[in-house]
Design an enzyme around this catalytic site. Sequence first.
Site, mmCIF file in Angstrom:
data_model
loop_
_atom_site.group_PDB
_atom_site.id
_atom_site.type_symbol
_atom_site.label_atom_id
_atom_site.label_comp_id
_atom_site.label_asym_id
_atom_site.label_seq_id
_atom_site.Cartn_x
_atom_site.Cartn_y
_atom_site.Cartn_z
ATOM 1 N N ASN A 82 -6.562 -1.583 10.023
ATOM 2 C CA ASN A 82 -7.163 -1.630 11.357
ATOM 3 C C ASN A 82 -6.899 -2.962 12.038
ATOM 4 O O ASN A 82 -6.729 -3.013 13.263
ATOM 5 C CB ASN A 82 -8.665 -1.352 11.270
ATOM 6 C CG ASN A 82 -8.967 0.123 11.110
ATOM 7 O OD1 ASN A 82 -8.231 0.979 11.602
ATOM 8 N ND2 ASN A 82 -10.049 0.431 10.421
ATOM 9 N N SER B 207 1.887 8.697 5.042
ATOM 10 C CA SER B 207 0.618 8.573 5.764
ATOM 11 C C SER B 207 -0.597 8.921 4.915
ATOM 12 O O SER B 207 -1.725 8.827 5.401
ATOM 13 C CB SER B 207 0.638 9.477 7.000
ATOM 14 O OG SER B 207 1.630 9.060 7.916
ATOM 15 N N CYS C 203 -7.869 -3.401 6.452
ATOM 16 C CA CYS C 203 -6.739 -4.288 6.742
ATOM 17 C C CYS C 203 -5.793 -3.629 7.735
ATOM 18 O O CYS C 203 -5.283 -4.281 8.659
ATOM 19 C CB CYS C 203 -5.999 -4.630 5.457
ATOM 20 S SG CYS C 203 -7.014 -5.436 4.197
ATOM 21 N N TRP D 245 8.522 0.449 2.126
ATOM 22 C CA TRP D 245 8.312 -0.011 3.496
ATOM 23 C C TRP D 245 7.305 -1.159 3.526
ATOM 24 O O TRP D 245 6.405 -1.199 4.351
ATOM 25 C CB TRP D 245 7.877 1.135 4.410
ATOM 26 C CG TRP D 245 8.942 2.172 4.560
ATOM 27 C CD1 TRP D 245 8.890 3.457 4.122
ATOM 28 C CD2 TRP D 245 10.231 2.009 5.172
ATOM 29 N NE1 TRP D 245 10.069 4.116 4.412
ATOM 30 C CE2 TRP D 245 10.905 3.250 5.049
ATOM 31 C CE3 TRP D 245 10.879 0.931 5.792
ATOM 32 C CZ2 TRP D 245 12.194 3.428 5.545
ATOM 33 C CZ3 TRP D 245 12.156 1.108 6.274
ATOM 34 C CH2 TRP D 245 12.801 2.352 6.158
ATOM 35 N N ILE D 246 7.519 -2.099 2.614
ATOM 36 C CA ILE D 246 6.629 -3.243 2.486
ATOM 37 C C ILE D 246 7.277 -4.455 3.153
ATOM 38 O O ILE D 246 8.304 -4.968 2.680
ATOM 39 C CB ILE D 246 6.318 -3.549 1.006
ATOM 40 C CG1 ILE D 246 5.845 -2.281 0.287
ATOM 41 C CG2 ILE D 246 5.290 -4.665 0.912
ATOM 42 C CD1 ILE D 246 4.655 -1.580 0.951
ATOM 43 N N LEU E 106 0.824 -1.213 0.000
ATOM 44 C CA LEU E 106 0.000 0.000 0.000
ATOM 45 C C LEU E 106 0.857 1.261 0.000
ATOM 46 O O LEU E 106 0.734 2.115 -0.869
ATOM 47 C CB LEU E 106 -0.935 0.008 1.216
ATOM 48 C CG LEU E 106 -1.787 1.272 1.399
ATOM 49 C CD1 LEU E 106 -2.768 1.437 0.239
ATOM 50 C CD2 LEU E 106 -2.537 1.243 2.734
ATOM 51 N N GLU F 143 1.564 1.978 10.285
ATOM 52 C CA GLU F 143 0.119 1.809 10.526
ATOM 53 C C GLU F 143 -0.493 3.067 11.148
ATOM 54 O O GLU F 143 -1.420 2.994 11.960
ATOM 55 C CB GLU F 143 -0.183 0.583 11.405
ATOM 56 C CG GLU F 143 0.620 -0.655 11.115
ATOM 57 C CD GLU F 143 0.459 -1.201 9.713
ATOM 58 O OE1 GLU F 143 -0.213 -0.555 8.892
ATOM 59 O OE2 GLU F 143 1.026 -2.258 9.419
#
Length: 386
Positions: free
Chosen positions: A243, A140, A241, A164-165, A133, A366
Amino acid sequence: MSTIDDLFDVSNLVTTEEREWQLKAREFAQTKIAPIIDRDFEDRRLPVELVSEVGEQGFFGMYMNGYGLAGASSVAYGLVAMEFEAVDSGFRTMLSVQGSLAMGAIYKFGSEEQKQTWLPKMGKGQAVGCFGLTEPQGGSDPNTMITTARRDGDEWVLNGKKRWIGLGTIADVAVIWAKDEEGVVRGFVVPTDTPGYAAQAIENKLSMRASLQTEITLTDLRLPADAVMPNGQGLSAPFKCLNEARYGIAWGVMGAARNCLEVVVERVQTRETFGEPIGAKQLVQGKLADCFVEYEKGLLLAHYLGSLKDAGKLHHNQISVGKLNNVREAIKIASTCRALLGGDGITSDFPVMRHMANLESVRTYEGTDEVHQLILGRALTGLAAF
């Protein structure tokens, strides 16, 4: 059982089955991960040989039903995340990327064929997944997504970059989010052996060194029409996802905080200054008490969120409370414990400095502190300030 466990007995909060999951995770973390984590942190290496063993224990996607998955409670999953992160945040991140993000996306939004193809293997640790994503320019704000998905006859053509995957270089399948020609965000299930997929590890990390974060490049990557997840449209899909991952973080960081407290409580009873153990000093006991109170509050908050989730009543605003509070307080606890250890606290003789470094990454991914503050501010005022 540690002094921390004695003072706050989590077994009184949970069911027998949930406690069994916790103890199984604790044994795995302490016997399999703990003996090698300092070495792998120093060597910047994820212990990938343990991935299949995590799957054999049933920890991946454990709160999902069907497809050979355990169907355990959300509280049980939270306890597992806590025990993993008590050893290292990076290893809990692996659990989250595989089980909550990649598997979670396919479970929530994939076709039945996609679920049958991937979830059983991923649950057993026989296949690794990643979740694409975040982009280099976006951070962000995933709405700035520039990865594109273009229709070409019966195929989709993807181009773009993700950064950052987690697990991108070892993944067998990637869940990739891209904007179609109408600007609609769609999720795709991408086997990583597809021509046009390339991943490179980010090596220069001072945090999460025993973890694997990557940059993914998609170059004219062609997929069949059925690679798109039929129910994964719009930014709300990947956010759901996220969350799931944020929920696991609220539990996980309390494991890191607990481990910091465990080692410092033991240390202050044996290290002597001015003729007695430093643990006999009022200032030291005051700091320990404050840390323990925040740990207990954080664990109670995580358990409350888990109870709401299992009842189907958990709102994403409440998850933001857990992520914001528990990460922030875990960092404060780690910092205080580092100070109580004195100069030795910055060495690898103790895990506290490693936890401190890792928690700075957990604070960022996240959703940063600021993002969660704005989520809660919007909930309180009805006004978006992003």
